[in-house]
Design a protein around this motif. Structure first.
Motif, PDB file in Angstrom:
ATOM      1  N   ALA A  81     125.386   2.082  22.499  1.00  0.00           N
ATOM      2  CA  ALA A  81     126.736   2.240  22.399  1.00  0.00           C
ATOM      3  C   ALA A  81     127.036   2.999  20.993  1.00  0.00           C
ATOM      4  O   ALA A  81     128.184   3.297  21.035  1.00  0.00           O
ATOM      5  CB  ALA A  81     127.238   0.649  22.287  1.00  0.00           C
ATOM      6  N   ILE A  82     126.191   2.701  20.074  1.00  0.00           N
ATOM      7  CA  ILE A  82     126.585   3.699  18.740  1.00  0.00           C
ATOM      8  C   ILE A  82     126.371   5.076  18.964  1.00  0.00           C
ATOM      9  O   ILE A  82     127.384   5.587  18.586  1.00  0.00           O
ATOM     10  CB  ILE A  82     125.765   2.897  17.699  1.00  0.00           C
ATOM     11  CG1 ILE A  82     126.022   1.449  17.378  1.00  0.00           C
ATOM     12  CG2 ILE A  82     125.839   4.029  16.403  1.00  0.00           C
ATOM     13  CD1 ILE A  82     124.930   1.191  16.219  1.00  0.00           C
ATOM     14  N   ASP A  83     125.428   5.396  19.739  1.00  0.00           N
ATOM     15  CA  ASP A  83     124.989   6.713  19.820  1.00  0.00           C
ATOM     16  C   ASP A  83     126.064   7.421  20.834  1.00  0.00           C
ATOM     17  O   ASP A  83     126.556   8.744  20.856  1.00  0.00           O
ATOM     18  CB  ASP A  83     123.641   6.952  20.342  1.00  0.00           C
ATOM     19  CG  ASP A  83     122.699   6.857  19.207  1.00  0.00           C
ATOM     20  OD1 ASP A  83     122.981   6.677  18.334  1.00  0.00           O
ATOM     21  OD2 ASP A  83     121.433   6.397  19.976  1.00  0.00           O
ATOM     22  N   ALA A  84     126.872   6.637  21.770  1.00  0.00           N
ATOM     23  CA  ALA A  84     127.635   7.291  22.528  1.00  0.00           C
ATOM     24  C   ALA A  84     129.065   7.493  21.735  1.00  0.00           C
ATOM     25  O   ALA A  84     129.855   8.472  22.460  1.00  0.00           O
ATOM     26  CB  ALA A  84     128.316   6.037  23.623  1.00  0.00           C
ATOM     27  N   LEU A  85     129.066   7.241  20.474  1.00  0.00           N
ATOM     28  CA  LEU A  85     130.395   7.735  19.840  1.00  0.00           C
ATOM     29  C   LEU A  85     130.287   9.207  19.691  1.00  0.00           C
ATOM     30  O   LEU A  85     131.484   9.573  19.714  1.00  0.00           O
ATOM     31  CB  LEU A  85     129.982   6.973  18.266  1.00  0.00           C
ATOM     32  CG  LEU A  85     131.082   7.405  17.211  1.00  0.00           C
ATOM     33  CD1 LEU A  85     132.514   7.040  17.684  1.00  0.00           C
ATOM     34  CD2 LEU A  85     130.653   6.664  15.875  1.00  0.00           C
ATOM     35  N   GLY A  86     129.340   9.766  19.658  1.00  0.00           N
ATOM     36  CA  GLY A  86     128.919  11.232  19.518  1.00  0.00           C
ATOM     37  C   GLY A  86     129.756  11.924  20.629  1.00  0.00           C
ATOM     38  O   GLY A  86     130.180  13.031  20.694  1.00  0.00           O
ATOM     39  N   LEU A  87     129.640  11.116  21.912  1.00  0.00           N
ATOM     40  CA  LEU A  87     130.240  11.968  23.059  1.00  0.00           C
ATOM     41  C   LEU A  87     131.689  11.924  22.806  1.00  0.00           C
ATOM     42  O   LEU A  87     132.265  12.963  23.881  1.00  0.00           O
ATOM     43  CB  LEU A  87     129.541  10.953  24.388  1.00  0.00           C
ATOM     44  CG  LEU A  87     128.264  11.042  24.244  1.00  0.00           C
ATOM     45  CD1 LEU A  87     127.918  10.131  25.586  1.00  0.00           C
ATOM     46  CD2 LEU A  87     127.474  12.266  24.788  1.00  0.00           C
ATOM     47  N   HIS A  88     132.150  11.130  22.100  1.00  0.00           N
ATOM     48  CA  HIS A  88     133.916  11.098  22.220  1.00  0.00           C
ATOM     49  C   HIS A  88     134.466  11.687  20.825  1.00  0.00           C
ATOM     50  O   HIS A  88     135.764  11.592  20.721  1.00  0.00           O
ATOM     51  CB  HIS A  88     134.315   9.846  22.612  1.00  0.00           C
ATOM     52  CG  HIS A  88     133.708   9.173  23.862  1.00  0.00           C
ATOM     53  ND1 HIS A  88     134.280   9.517  25.136  1.00  0.00           N
ATOM     54  CD2 HIS A  88     132.489   8.349  24.128  1.00  0.00           C
ATOM     55  CE1 HIS A  88     133.547   8.923  25.925  1.00  0.00           C
ATOM     56  NE2 HIS A  88     132.456   8.015  25.607  1.00  0.00           N
TER      57      HIS A  88
END
Length: 323
Positions: A142-149
């Motif tokens: 969930a934290i690493d998904a931040l980079g996708l947005h």
């Protein structure tokens, strides 16, 4: 001036205590200490918080296929790029106690101070697939998904901080420490998102120290599920689940505790800070008088302001200002 009882504050910077070998930024300054009055106070309850008018996120983002693979993004006014606070809710690691919506008021308060807020969800130990390693994998993903947005929402990935409350304090510090996980750990990733600093808010980040101190139904009852079993291949379940076993993590952090918190008493923050300092990390402790567990995630309280100030310190000042 805010009234704080401050203990174990360190401004020490040790070379080589970041994964990149760079000297970390100074730990945020904290307000001066002041005497604590003996006047009895009425501590907040969860109903005091949840009965407030509801607050709505800017958008909900689904980063995976699972029911809990979601994060709520709270965007401030302005054009960006925005510094980011990753929020991780508590609830004794159990979804029957709390989910990400408990942090809505905290998220809104930080958004009003200029932060983009990434409020994440994860599987609790009482959900299918939760516990070890599922809960940890969820938090990391969930934290690493931040980079996708980041590009779409103008998020500044060079100014990412984190705040976790209660059980979330354990999970956010663990996330910041992922570069220190054992190479053979099932929850290790090769390139985790980097944090400028972390606030452990009434946190239970040292699992071994927290287990006998907090309520038995909070940690002791779920301990084995949370940490996973000891096996021949994994003899110490705390080696990749308890941040206190991973020091030095190379990420500055501040523990903020309420002086009257019975869930996470100040002794836990003090012990965590002392342990981190002994290993060469940058760590400090703020104990807020006349404060329990709920005040820590309630805008308008002294605890909220202390934490907002600490987060701003990690990025060099006001969150809506560039370095």
């Amino acid at each position: 001036m805010w009234k704080f009882q401050v203990a174990a504050v360190s401004m020490i910077v040790l070379a080589g205590c970041t994964p990149s070998g760079e000297t970390p930024p100074p730990i945020p300054a904290v307000p001066e200490a002041a005497e604590v009055t003996a006047t009895p106070v009425k501590l907040m309850t969860w109903e005091d918080l949840t009965s407030r008018p509801p607050r709505e996120a800017s958008t909900r983002i689904r980063w995976g296929e699972g029911a809990t693979d979601i994060a709520d993004l709270w965007l401030p006014e302005g054009a960006g790029p925005f510094p980011v606070v990753v929020l991780v809710h508590g609830g004794c690691w159990q979804k029957s106690i709390a989910d990400l919506t408990l942090m809505n008021w905290m998220a809104d308060g930080l958004r009003n101070k200029g932060w983009a807020v990434w409020n994440i969800e994860y599987r609790g130990v009482d959900e299918p697939g939760g516990g070890y390693p599922g809960t940890f994998l969820d938090v990391g993903a969930a934290i690493d998904a931040l980079g996708l947005h980041a590009d779409q929402f103008k998020l500044d990935l060079s100014r990412v901080t984190g705040l976790g409350h209660s059980a979330g304090g354990h999970l956010i510090l663990w996330a910041a420490a992922r570069s220190r996980l054992p190479d053979d750990s099932p929850v290790r990733v090769t390139d985790p998102l980097a944090f400028r600093g972390v606030v452990v808010s009434g946190g239970l980040a040292d699992l071994e120290a927290s287990r006998p101190v907090t309520a038995p139904g909070c940690l002791d009852a779920v301990y084995d599920t949370l940490t996973g079993p000891a096996t021949a291949e994994r003899p110490d379940p705390l080696a990749d689940t308890s941040p206190a076993r991973l020091f030095p993590i190379g990420v500055p952090f501040v523990s903020v505790n309420g002086a009257d918190d019975r869930i996470a008493p100040p002794m836990l923050g003090e012990g965590l800070t002392v342990r981190a300092l002994a290993k060469g990390d940058q760590a400090s402790l703020i104990v807020v008088p006349d404060t329990g567990h709920v005040e820590l995630v309630t805008p308008g309280t002294e605890a909220f302001e202390a934490q907002a100030q600490a987060l701003a310190g990690f990025v060099g000042g006001r969150p809506n200002e560039q370095d």
